[in-house]
Design a protein around this motif. Structure first.
Motif: not given
Length: 302
Positions: A123-146
């Motif tokens: 679960a740590v691997v899924y969260d840290q290398f998945g959800a957290f990195l997605i939040l820090s990249t894709f999430g920031l991009w969505v907030l900036a664009r919209y």
């Protein structure tokens, strides 16, 4: 253990929501408790379990699943937004809340409860290398664009990643932290990590909003169907193709079935992106997941 965990989840959620309604705690109580969980309890849980994780190629499959699901989310939410003629802000909220699940605050304790303590490192691997990195990249991009903010640079994203305490705990856990530390260290980490579930649920109870937005019922229902049903179904289909089996596969499917991330909803609200829809996705998603998560944990057996 699963029954005890769910009883504690419901009790702390109800207590937090009661405190919210009664205004029994300061207005910033949820933010303060969130920081305690983020900076103390979550790193302790990572340090406790990460050293027991044996690095192997199959872990790449665990980390790949959330990114593959992200691709499906962008496609499906785009089609949904076109079919329902959603405004840009509602489109953004669904991108954030379908792509990002509550894989740490809820995912860690429920993985331990529904699958077992030995599954928590996955679960740590899924969260840290998945959800957290997605939040820090894709999430920031969505907030900036919209959301009308300046588009974040690669350096901004890197700084955000490097300032995340559980990531440093993961690095320490993989490198210098022994699997069997001295008893005083192990005991301290256990007590701090055991506080993760009650504090996280109390924080969510203090933050969640359950007012049903009538005009946003269709995007709410469609978004929750994607997050709680279709995404874990896709993960369940992906895990054998990626060579994942046993606890590794079950944990991956369970993490993919987690309800929308509280932080994703909070960020959407902070940026003025369909606040009622964002709050409803988080609140109702959490309540519905208490019924769907045990089903996915059972379906993923074997």
């Amino acid at each position: 253990m699963a029954f005890d965990a769910f009883a504690l989840v419901l009790a702390m959620l109800a207590l937090g929501y009661l405190f919210q309604r009664l205004r029994a705690l300061p207005d910033n109580a949820a933010q303060v408790l969130n920081l305690v969980v983020l900076y103390v309890c979550l790193p302790a849980a990572v340090l406790r379990y990460a050293p027991r994780l044996h690095l192997e190629p199959a872990l790449l499959g665990v980390a790949a699943v959330p990114w593959l699901l992200l691709s499906a989310t962008v496609l499906l939410v785009g089609l949904l937004a076109r079919a329902l003629k959603l405004r840009r802000d509602k489109h953004a909220v669904l991108l954030l809340t379908v792509a990002l699940g509550n894989t740490s605050f809820l995912g860690y304790p429920l993985t331990r409860a529904l699958i077992g303590e030995h599954a928590l490192p996955y679960a740590v691997v899924y969260d840290q290398f998945g959800a957290f990195l997605i939040l820090s990249t894709f999430g920031l991009w969505v907030l900036a664009r919209y959301g009308g903010d300046a588009r974040p640079s690669a350096a901004d994203m890197l700084r955000r990643v490097l300032r995340f305490p559980p990531l440093w705990a993961l690095v320490v856990g993989f490198s210098i932290m022994p699997a069997e530390p001295p008893s005083w260290i192990a005991g301290g980490l256990q007590r701090l990590s055991d506080a993760l579930l009650p504090l996280a649920m109390l924080t969510i109870g203090l933050s969640v909003k359950l007012a049903l937005p009538r005009e946003e019922l269709k995007p709410l229902a469609a978004g929750l169907a994607l997050k709680l049903a279709l995404m874990p179904a896709l993960a369940w289909a992906l895990v054998p193709l990626l060579g994942l089996h046993g606890e590794m596969a079950r944990t991956t499917v369970l993490e993919s079935a987690m309800p929308p991330m509280v932080t994703a909803g909070a960020l959407a609200i902070a940026h003025g992106l369909a606040p009622r829809l964002a709050a409803a996705m988080v609140g109702y998603g959490l309540l519905l997941s208490l019924a769907t998560l045990p089903l996915w944990a059972r379906l993923a057996v074997g």
